[in-house]
Design a protein around this motif. Sequence first.
Motif, mmCIF file in Angstrom:
data_model
loop_
_atom_site.group_PDB
_atom_site.id
_atom_site.type_symbol
_atom_site.label_atom_id
_atom_site.label_comp_id
_atom_site.label_asym_id
_atom_site.label_seq_id
_atom_site.Cartn_x
_atom_site.Cartn_y
_atom_site.Cartn_z
ATOM 1 N N ASN A 219 -3.974 26.690 -35.669
ATOM 2 C CA ASN A 219 -4.731 27.096 -34.476
ATOM 3 C C ASN A 219 -6.092 26.404 -34.363
ATOM 4 O OD1 ASN A 219 -2.680 28.969 -33.755
ATOM 5 N ND2 ASN A 219 -3.578 30.474 -35.170
ATOM 6 N N GLN A 220 -6.310 25.351 -35.150
ATOM 7 C CA GLN A 220 -7.575 24.619 -35.067
ATOM 8 C C GLN A 220 -7.542 23.618 -33.916
ATOM 9 O OE1 GLN A 220 -8.697 21.903 -38.364
ATOM 10 N NE2 GLN A 220 -10.549 23.147 -38.522
ATOM 11 N N ILE A 221 -8.622 23.540 -33.163
ATOM 12 C CA ILE A 221 -8.761 22.558 -32.087
ATOM 13 C C ILE A 221 -9.455 21.318 -32.661
ATOM 14 C CG2 ILE A 221 -9.886 22.022 -29.888
ATOM 15 C CD1 ILE A 221 -7.558 23.892 -29.558
ATOM 16 N N CYS A 242 -21.196 20.499 -31.735
ATOM 17 C CA CYS A 242 -20.320 21.050 -32.768
ATOM 18 C C CYS A 242 -20.956 22.283 -33.410
ATOM 19 C CB CYS A 242 -20.023 19.979 -33.814
ATOM 20 S SG CYS A 242 -18.893 20.492 -35.124
ATOM 21 N N TYR A 243 -22.251 22.188 -33.694
ATOM 22 C CA TYR A 243 -22.966 23.324 -34.282
ATOM 23 C C TYR A 243 -22.908 24.547 -33.360
ATOM 24 C CZ TYR A 243 -26.909 26.224 -35.736
ATOM 25 O OH TYR A 243 -27.690 27.284 -36.098
ATOM 26 N N LEU A 244 -23.121 24.345 -32.076
ATOM 27 C CA LEU A 244 -23.086 25.455 -31.122
ATOM 28 C C LEU A 244 -21.703 26.084 -31.064
ATOM 29 C CD1 LEU A 244 -25.180 23.843 -28.217
ATOM 30 C CD2 LEU A 244 -25.926 25.640 -29.804
ATOM 31 N N LEU A 245 -20.668 25.255 -31.125
ATOM 32 C CA LEU A 245 -19.300 25.777 -31.080
ATOM 33 C C LEU A 245 -18.962 26.577 -32.337
ATOM 34 C CD1 LEU A 245 -17.640 22.586 -29.597
ATOM 35 C CD2 LEU A 245 -17.687 24.819 -28.475
ATOM 36 N N LYS A 246 -19.360 26.063 -33.503
ATOM 37 C CA LYS A 246 -19.115 26.794 -34.748
ATOM 38 C C LYS A 246 -19.904 28.105 -34.776
ATOM 39 C CE LYS A 246 -16.906 25.631 -37.657
ATOM 40 N NZ LYS A 246 -15.455 25.753 -37.934
ATOM 41 N N LYS A 247 -21.104 28.063 -34.232
ATOM 42 C CA LYS A 247 -21.944 29.259 -34.177
ATOM 43 C C LYS A 247 -21.283 30.354 -33.355
ATOM 44 C CE LYS A 247 -26.714 30.598 -33.036
ATOM 45 N NZ LYS A 247 -28.005 30.101 -32.462
ATOM 46 N N GLU A 248 -20.541 29.936 -32.331
ATOM 47 C CA GLU A 248 -19.833 30.893 -31.473
ATOM 48 C C GLU A 248 -18.484 31.296 -32.057
ATOM 49 O OE1 GLU A 248 -20.881 32.439 -28.651
ATOM 50 O OE2 GLU A 248 -22.843 31.545 -29.156
ATOM 51 N N GLY A 249 -18.151 30.750 -33.228
ATOM 52 C CA GLY A 249 -16.934 31.173 -33.912
ATOM 53 C C GLY A 249 -15.686 30.396 -33.587
ATOM 54 N N TYR A 250 -15.819 29.241 -32.915
ATOM 55 C CA TYR A 250 -14.632 28.453 -32.569
ATOM 56 C C TYR A 250 -14.125 27.674 -33.778
ATOM 57 C CZ TYR A 250 -15.263 29.528 -27.649
ATOM 58 O OH TYR A 250 -15.358 30.195 -26.448
ATOM 59 N N ASN A 251 -12.815 27.690 -33.935
ATOM 60 C CA ASN A 251 -12.159 27.013 -35.049
ATOM 61 C C ASN A 251 -11.884 25.567 -34.634
ATOM 62 O OD1 ASN A 251 -10.759 26.344 -37.365
ATOM 63 N ND2 ASN A 251 -8.886 27.416 -36.776
ATOM 64 N N ILE A 252 -12.843 24.691 -34.897
ATOM 65 C CA ILE A 252 -12.728 23.294 -34.474
ATOM 66 C C ILE A 252 -12.978 22.358 -35.648
ATOM 67 C CG2 ILE A 252 -13.482 23.806 -32.114
ATOM 68 C CD1 ILE A 252 -16.195 22.431 -32.943
ATOM 69 N N GLN A 253 -12.492 21.154 -35.491
ATOM 70 C CA GLN A 253 -12.838 20.049 -36.379
ATOM 71 C C GLN A 253 -13.117 18.845 -35.502
ATOM 72 O OE1 GLN A 253 -9.859 17.958 -38.949
ATOM 73 N NE2 GLN A 253 -11.141 18.711 -40.625
ATOM 74 N N TRP A 254 -14.249 18.187 -35.752
ATOM 75 C CA TRP A 254 -14.663 17.047 -34.923
ATOM 76 C C TRP A 254 -14.636 15.795 -35.796
ATOM 77 C CZ3 TRP A 254 -18.303 18.242 -30.397
ATOM 78 C CH2 TRP A 254 -18.425 17.129 -29.544
ATOM 79 N N ILE A 255 -13.888 14.791 -35.351
ATOM 80 C CA ILE A 255 -13.732 13.544 -36.086
ATOM 81 C C ILE A 255 -14.512 12.441 -35.376
ATOM 82 C CG2 ILE A 255 -12.101 11.820 -36.951
ATOM 83 C CD1 ILE A 255 -11.850 14.556 -38.262
ATOM 84 N N ALA A 256 -15.239 11.641 -36.148
ATOM 85 C CA ALA A 256 -15.939 10.472 -35.610
ATOM 86 C C ALA A 256 -15.368 9.220 -36.259
ATOM 87 C CB ALA A 256 -17.435 10.568 -35.899
ATOM 88 N N ILE A 257 -14.955 8.261 -35.430
ATOM 89 C CA ILE A 257 -14.451 6.979 -35.917
ATOM 90 C C ILE A 257 -15.427 5.884 -35.512
ATOM 91 C CG2 ILE A 257 -12.632 5.252 -35.672
ATOM 92 C CD1 ILE A 257 -10.625 7.452 -35.439
#
Length: 389
Positions: A219-221, A242-257
């Motif tokens: 269920n991770q975005i 990303c910090y704001l989204l994690k602070k709100e409890g969203y289960n995310i992973q952000w990749i930078a290439i």
Amino acid sequence: MTYMHIGGAERSLLGLLHAIDYTQYDVDLFLFSHEGEFMDMIPPQVNLLPEISAYKSLIQPLSGLKKNSLWLYLVKKLAILAACIHYKCSGRKPREHGITQYCESFLLPFLPPINRKSYDLAISFLSYHNIISDKLSATCKLGWYHNDYHEAHPFLKSDFKTWNRLDGIIHVSENALSSFVHYHPSLKYKTYVIENILSANYVRKQAQIQIKDLHRDQNQICLLTVGRLCEQKAYDRAIEACYLLKKEGYNIQWIAIGEGHLEPQLKQKVSSLGLDGDFLFLGSKSNPYPYIEWCDIYVQPSNFEGKSVSVREAQILKKAVIVTNYSTAASQIKNGIDGIITDMNAEAVAQAITHLINHPELRENLSSNCAARNYGNEGEINHIYQMVP
């Protein structure tokens, strides 16, 4: 071209080279340095000219020049110093474009001719346009500009002299052309738009190659951004979002290439915000397409773009795309139809991502609209053929 490291201009050049009809045209490619992850992707029909060591001086760091030639080191250091003084006197922050201008003008007298051949058409694909004016014989000479000219902060008088010597000035979008013409209206008659050439079939084929360095929780975005780690791409904005989204409890992973000079600072910012494991830097990838295929949402948080190659590739792969409202964004995205354009701050980026996470039907709608469009544009090569005398 300078080299073939991973970047939007380099991918654009590959698209052009792969689109050429080699039964009709002979093509030489001169690289300042035979380096980069894309070297193996140059079509075999292209004749790669030998390196000339003096041209490396234009792109080598000063530390590299010390070992090779003291006089080149001194000339380049003087050029960088002169550019910085010029910027300071004009009250502007130093930019790469202006520093490149000075380095080219100072070192140009010391550069030998590329070769003695006379060409029908010569293309300067990424800066250093005076080289094809001075060091090459050709009936028609074209210079490419890939970004929003307003954001380059050039030294206009010397830049005008450079562009005025060319037979054609190529931009990758109408917005980018308009930005250039605003500063150089007298050159409008020889400005043209030729979009970055992309083969949709090639992108889709490369996207099917398996990757093993990515894993996701249930269920991770998964979010993705592709681009150099530099001021233009505004990764700091992505990290804050990303910090704001994690602070709100969203289960995310952000990749930078991508790679770039800001990597240490950006990694420090990630750590200071407690995002280790949530915002990941994977470095450069010669084939970014499987990573685009893998993500749920593609985000381009840039400060400026000419016409983003990565955004177009994400659309080809039917991804929900979010871009910031840089001046040329509307040339690629129909807001709400095949992507989302949001304000240029972390809060707005986070809100746009939140909206797509909470409304999966909107993500699916954006994806379907991208699938219904033909983003391949190999026909752009015909514009170049028409310029051959």
